[in-house]
Design a protein around this motif. Structure first.
Motif, PDB file in Angstrom:
ATOM      1  N   LEU A  41       3.059  -2.603   5.469  1.00 22.03           N
ATOM      2  CA  LEU A  41       4.375  -2.391   4.860  1.00 22.03           C
ATOM      3  C   LEU A  41       4.598  -3.465   3.807  1.00 22.03           C
ATOM      4  CD1 LEU A  41       6.549  -1.656   8.012  1.00 22.03           C
ATOM      5  CD2 LEU A  41       6.125  -0.044   6.158  1.00 22.03           C
ATOM      6  N   THR A  42       5.398  -3.148   2.803  1.00 20.86           N
ATOM      7  CA  THR A  42       5.774  -4.144   1.796  1.00 20.86           C
ATOM      8  C   THR A  42       7.260  -4.429   1.902  1.00 20.86           C
ATOM      9  OG1 THR A  42       6.295  -2.525   0.074  1.00 20.86           O
ATOM     10  CG2 THR A  42       4.001  -3.241   0.238  1.00 20.86           C
ATOM     11  N   ARG A  84       9.034  -4.811  -0.589  1.00 23.84           N
ATOM     12  CA  ARG A  84       9.654  -3.972  -1.614  1.00 23.84           C
ATOM     13  C   ARG A  84      10.254  -2.721  -0.994  1.00 23.84           C
ATOM     14  NH1 ARG A  84       4.440  -3.976  -5.483  1.00 23.84           N
ATOM     15  NH2 ARG A  84       4.547  -6.151  -6.149  1.00 23.84           N
ATOM     16  N   GLU A  85       9.474  -2.152  -0.058  1.00 23.90           N
ATOM     17  CA  GLU A  85       9.952  -0.931   0.587  1.00 23.90           C
ATOM     18  C   GLU A  85      11.063  -1.236   1.586  1.00 23.90           C
ATOM     19  OE1 GLU A  85       8.100   3.092   2.644  1.00 23.90           O
ATOM     20  OE2 GLU A  85       6.802   1.385   2.180  1.00 23.90           O
ATOM     21  N   THR A 133      14.810  -1.252   0.616  1.00 19.17           N
ATOM     22  CA  THR A 133      15.587  -0.018   0.411  1.00 19.17           C
ATOM     23  C   THR A 133      16.330   0.405   1.676  1.00 19.17           C
ATOM     24  OG1 THR A 133      13.678   1.381   0.974  1.00 19.17           O
ATOM     25  CG2 THR A 133      13.946   0.735  -1.346  1.00 19.17           C
ATOM     26  N   TYR A 164      15.374  -1.724  -8.582  1.00 11.16           N
ATOM     27  CA  TYR A 164      15.389  -0.319  -8.204  1.00 11.16           C
ATOM     28  C   TYR A 164      16.212   0.463  -9.226  1.00 11.16           C
ATOM     29  CZ  TYR A 164      13.458  -2.459  -4.077  1.00 11.16           C
ATOM     30  OH  TYR A 164      12.659  -3.186  -3.244  1.00 11.16           O
ATOM     31  N   MET A 185       7.924   4.900  -3.799  1.00  7.13           N
ATOM     32  CA  MET A 185       7.895   4.714  -2.353  1.00  7.13           C
ATOM     33  C   MET A 185       8.580   5.895  -1.683  1.00  7.13           C
ATOM     34  SD  MET A 185       8.743   0.636  -2.282  1.00  7.13           S
ATOM     35  CE  MET A 185      10.339   0.926  -3.014  1.00  7.13           C
ATOM     36  N   GLN A 186       8.620   5.874  -0.349  1.00  8.99           N
ATOM     37  CA  GLN A 186       9.190   7.012   0.377  1.00  8.99           C
ATOM     38  C   GLN A 186      10.654   7.227   0.038  1.00  8.99           C
ATOM     39  OE1 GLN A 186       8.417   7.038   4.626  1.00  8.99           O
ATOM     40  NE2 GLN A 186       6.449   5.984   4.344  1.00  8.99           N
ATOM     41  N   THR A 245      12.162   4.233  -5.853  1.00  2.87           N
ATOM     42  CA  THR A 245      11.161   3.760  -6.804  1.00  2.87           C
ATOM     43  C   THR A 245      11.453   2.298  -7.123  1.00  2.87           C
ATOM     44  OG1 THR A 245      10.898   5.951  -7.775  1.00  2.87           O
ATOM     45  CG2 THR A 245      10.130   4.086  -9.074  1.00  2.87           C
TER      46      THR A 245
END
Length: 1062
Positions: free
Chosen positions: A204-205, A207-208, A211, A442, A470-471, A474
């Protein structure tokens, strides 16, 4: 069906089975008599592990369905992790997904650096306090002295008695390759190449994670592995590795002191609290966790919670060369030119150890070289400063003229106009993101700053601002931290020209600020006050934009045309004011000096550098010059091999420079009148975790036992110092005791010089005790210390047990025959000592007889110095006997020992047979012509002696004639020193004839030999046919000034490569 099961699952088994579980399988099959002992042995003999698994399956496939069913049943009933790996198709799907997502862009050649990490013991002070770029500059791009650990062993125990780490942290500066490392690991694991004991890897990052506001532990698992029930992982049914990449990009600081405890894996909590609970072990207790981060952000995790910390190292010289060749695969010449420019600028070369920065710099320099070849564009000097590098980089981006792709069909002017608005918006985003320590953005951020997302597909954005889908959203992030900082500086530079309020207050509600200089001063003050130093490189770029070179380069592109740098001189004054403020030279002061360099104001640094070269620093180290000196310690070639600050420092200046001396690998502080108070300061430096000083010379100061004790305390904890030179001080016996006690525990120091320190017999005794337990010290210099025979005996006793010491100097210590006999006894059992110096120790033939008798059996000693003793001609036969039987001694110094011709003859007889000795000193021994004749006869058959010193040996013309005859046949002698003899013209003529034939001699000294003009002419003329001699000395031979010139001209004409002193 069972056979089909084996065929279907053999790949998963080969990838996932561990050595221990394979043993369980073999044992079970043997118990069921499905595997014979012979078959089991054949399986275990196979290598590597996947071949062993394959061998088991092959054997079972030939034994019918019963065997296959038994294996399947064992697998299904086993509580092993293999149940999950073999029976869940979703795992295979996950593996394929990881290989696909992480394998893109991974090139084996560029990743070799990442397969070995540095094993470190926590963060250093520099890593916790300084900007990433400053960390690299301060440490000169060199990693601390650390052990390395292969990537495949990153999550394994370090020893048989330790356990695998639960929390691992890998640090590295921006652009070093942290995310690439994670991709490399995940891809290698998914292919079954490493860490087969880990059943699930969940990357996992942050960054993700940014969110999400709230997550549970189970939902977190589903984000990384959407194909499974999270319960089996959270319950610890299989070994799991959770990877959290990029802590420095997390939007919320981790607060371990006030985080709410949570042990329910289904409960949704704030993401930062979730991470802290996972790291603390309240959640996912059985999972291993791997966090990657820039160094400063990693300090958020308490050191007590980190089981293993590693660091990614930067490029070495060969790796940088390979990287550039991969950047420019179609032009080896271009990569060589770029590398040459990088190496020519030490400051730039240091920063280019960071791959991300190296790519930007190399692109800019290559673009510059391309522009230089283009006659339609005005070529300028090669970019050297950060601002110049990034100016070329951005200019290249604006024009769409990327080296690895064809030139854009759009006209340059159109490209510039299209991109200018985007650059301005990105600059504002970059600046305020920098203030908020925000480096990932973002879609809502882009819209808030008026950035047109449709323009982000241009050539400009693909190199400056990267995009990641990403899921849930972005993410956008700058290609490197410095890219964001340069854009931020561009925005501030432009906005400060028209802003009436403080730009650091985004709302605009602040006291009015009018004029660029006011805003510049405000930015400098903000940078000085920032605790995390996140504005240091921003200020450097802002200063660089005031450089005439950068202004010319960006005029009409990112800066207005014909813009005058009228603020430059005033800005210089602002920065110089910062240099005079601090008593101690901090990294902030060094950064201010770098800002001045960016502005092309180099006067101060050049003046200090010139003073360093000429050794005239004394008296000129004002606060500003001290800052310049600290800057030069990092970048100047003068300090490349050694930092020499001898005879120029005072207590106060030394104190102000302390923090900057930490990273001088070789530091010379001789003859500074330093007293014990300075040793207290230096002791604190040597005790620091960041210290990288490897060689420290404090010779010829005023250090007493108190100062030695301060240094000794530091040696108990220091892990970098390998050479310490304290010669010509006054540490005395008490100081020697303190240092000796430190040596009992210190296993880093290799060389200690205590010459001329009055340590006396007691001091030698303390050091001897240390040698009994110290197994690291290689060199010990104790000359001129009044050790005496008794102190020597103590050292000799220690040598009987010590096996690490290679060099021991005991000259001028009144060792006498008694001490020599003790040393001889030690040499009979010690075969590790290679060099022993006993010069000027009142040793007579009795002492020499004992020493040489020991040489007959000793197999380790390579060099023995017995110069200036009282050996006399009676000791000659004993030395000769030793040389006839010893086959290891390479250098023997017997100068000034009253050997006379009889002693010379004895030694000459041994030289005939000896095939080991390469260097012999017999000067000042009055061996005369008879001794010379004997030596010459030996030289005719000896094939190993290369270095012979016979100055002031009472050799006349007859001896010279004999020597000349030997030189005509000898092919090994390279150095011959005959200074201060009486060869005369006749001897010179004989030597000249030999020089016409001899091809081995390289260095010849005939100084002060009464050669006269005739003799000198003979020598000079002879060199016309000699092609080997590179140095000759004919001084002091009564040939006059005019004769000297004629001789010199003749030699230079006859032998241009020969250096002559006449």
């Amino acid at each position: 069906m069972a056979g089909a099961w084996i065929n279907r699952c053999h790949r998963q088994l080969a990838r996932a089975v561990s050595p221990l579980f394979l043993e369980d399988i073999i044992s079970q099959l043997c118990r069921l008599e499905l595997l014979t002992a012979e078959e089991a042995a054949q399986v275990q003999a196979a290598s590597p592990l996947p071949q062993q698994v394959r061998a088991v399956l092959d054997v079972l496939a030939g034994k019918g369905s019963h065997a296959s069913q038994s294996l399947q049943s064992f697998m299904e009933t086993s509580s092993s992790q293999l149940h999950i790996a073999v029976h869940e198709p979703m795992v295979q799907k996950h593996l394929e997904s990881l290989q696909s997502s992480c394998g893109n862009g991974l090139e084996t050649g560029a990743l070799q650096r990442l397969t070995n990490l540095l094993l470190v013991e926590g963060l250093t002070d520099v890593q916790q306090k300084e900007h990433d770029i400053l960390q690299v500059e301060i440490t000169k791009g060199l990693p601390s002295v650390s052990k390395s650990i292969p990537l495949e062993k990153l999550f394994l125990p370090l020893s048989k008695v330790s356990i695998p780490p639960r929390i691992s942290v890998t640090i590295g500066v921006a652009g070093i390759g942290k995310s690439t490392l994670v991709k490399l690991f995940v891809c290698s694991w998914a292919k079954g190449e490493i860490n087969r004991d880990i059943m699930f890897v969940l990357p996992l990052t942050f960054r993700e994670l940014n969110t999400y506001e709230k997550l549970s532990a189970e939902r977190l698992i589903c984000l990384a592995f959407p194909h499974t029930e999270p319960g089996c992982i959270s319950a610890g049914a299989a070994r799991t590795l959770l990877i959290l990449d990029g802590l420095d990009e997390f939007k919320t600081p981790l607060d371990f002191s006030s985080a709410v405890v949570c042990t329910d894996p289904r409960k949704e909590i704030q993401v930062d609290n979730l991470i802290t609970n996972i790291i603390r072990g309240n959640l996912l207790q059985e999972a291993s966790v791997w966090v990657t981060s820039r160094p400063m952000a990693a300090r958020q995790i308490p050191s007590g919670l980190v089981d293993r910390m590693t660091e990614i190292r930067g490029f070495g010289a060969a790796e940088m060369k390979d990287f550039l060749e991969q950047m420019f695969p179609d032009s080896r010449d271009l990569s060589s030119q770029v590398l040459q420019h990088i190496r020519a600028n030490r400051s730039l070369h240091i920063l280019c150890t960071i791959p991300g920065f190296c790519w930007i710099s190399a692109s800019s320099i290559a673009y510059f070289l391309k522009c230089s070849d283009d006659q339609s564009q005005e070529a300028t000097v090669v970019p050297r400063t950060l601002s110049e590098i990034y100016s070329y980089y951005f200019k290249m981006a604006l024009s769409g003229d990327w080296l690895e792709k064809p030139r854009e069909t759009l006209r340059i002017e159109q490209a510039v106009n299209t991109s200018k608005k985007l650059v301005g918006s990105l600059g504002r985003l970059a600046f305020y993101g920098l203030l908020r320590r925000k480096h990932v953005f973002y879609e809502q951020d882009m819209k808030a700053y008026g950035i047109d997302l449709s323009l982000l597909h241009s050539c400009l954005s693909t190199r400056l601002l990267l995009k990641e889908d990403m899921q849930a959203s972005t993410a956008y992030y700058f290609s490197h931290l410095t890219t964001q900082e340069f854009l931020a500086a561009l925005y501030y530079y432009t906005a400060a020209k028209r802003a009436i309020f403080d730009l650091f207050t985004e709302s605009g509600m602040s006291w009015p600020k009018l004029g660029f200089l006011s805003h510049f001063r405000s930015a400098v003050q903000r940078a000085l006050q920032a605790e995390d130093r996140q504005l240091d490189i921003f200020i450097r770029f802002l200063s660089g934009l005031l450089s005439p070179q950068v202004n010319r380069l960006l005029s009409g592109w990112l800066l207005a045309k014909d813009e005058q740098g009228g603020f430059r001189s005033q800005a210089i004054g602002v920065l110089q004011g910062c240099l005079n403020a601090d008593r101690a030279v901090s990294s902030r002061a060094v950064n201010a000096m770098r800002c001045l360099q960016e502005m092309q104001h180099t006067d101060t640094a050049k003046a200090v550098e010139e003073a360093m070269r000429s050794g005239s620093l004394a008296g000129m180290l004002t606060p500003m010059n001290c800052s310049a000196l600290a800057y030069l310690l990092q970048v100047s070639d003068v300090c490349l091999e050694e930092t020499n600050l001898s005879n120029c420092l005072t207590y106060n200046v030394c104190k102000s420079l302390l923090s900057q001396l930490l990273f001088c690998h070789s530091l010379r502080l001789d003859n500074n009148q330093f007293k014990d108070d300075v040793m207290e300061l230096l002791g604190s430096v040597l005790s620091g975790k960041d210290c990288q000083i490897q060689r420290l010379s404090l010779a010829e100061n005023q250090i007493s036992n108190k100062g030695a004790k301060a240094l000794a305390r530091s040696l108990l904890v220091n892990r970098s110092l390998i050479v310490l030179d304290l010669r010509s001080n006054s540490v005395g016996p008490a100081g020697a005791k303190a240092l000796a006690d430190a040596l009992k525990k210190n296993q880093i120091l290799l060389s200690l010089n205590l010459q001329h320190n009055s340590i006396e017999e007691d001091g030698a005794t303390f050091l001897a005790e240390a040698l009994l337990t110290n197994h690291r010290l290689v060199t010990l210099h104790l000359q001129k210390n009044g050790i005496g025979a008794q102190g020597t005996r103590k050292l000799a006793e220690a040598l009987k047990q010590n096996c690490s010491l290679r060099e021991l100097i005991l000259s001028s210590n009144s060792v006498g025959d008694s001490g020599s006999i003790a040393l001889a006894e030690a040499l009979r059992v010690n075969h590790s000592l290679q060099s022993l110096d006993l010069q000027s120790n009142s040793i007579s033939s009795a002492g020499v007889t004992a020493l040489t008798a020991a040489l007959c059996s000793n197999k380790g000693l390579l060099s023995l110095n017995l110069r200036e003793n009282s050996i006399s001609k009676e000791g000659g036969p004993a030395i000769a006997c030793a040389l006839q039987s010893n086959s290891t001694l390479r250098k023997l110094d017997l100068a000034a020992n009253l050997l006379h011709d009889d002693g010379g003859k004895a030694i000459a007889s041994a030289i005939r047979e000896n095939r080991a000795l390469t260097s012999l000193h017999l000067q000042e021994n009055a061996i005369g012509d008879e001794g010379m004749a004997a030596l010459s006869a030996a030289l005719k058959v000896n094939t190993t002696l290369a270095d012979l010193h016979l100055q002031m040996a009472s050799v006349g013309a007859a001896g010279a004639q004999a020597l000349a005859e030997a030189l005509m046949v000898n092919k090994s002698l390279q150095i011959l020193d005959l200074r201060g003899n009486s060869l005369g013209p006749a001897g010179a003529k004989a030597v000249a004839n030999a020089l016409k034939v001899n091809r081995s001699l390289r260095w010849l000294n005939l100084q002060e030999n009464s050669l006269g003009m005739d003799g000198a002419i003979c020598i000079a003329t002879a060199l016309k046919g000699n092609h080997g001699l590179t140095y000759i000395n004919l001084q002091g031979n009564c040939i006059g000034q005019s004769g000297a010139k004629m001789i010199s001209d003749t030699i230079r004409s006859n032998s241009p490569d020969c250096v002559v002193d006449v």
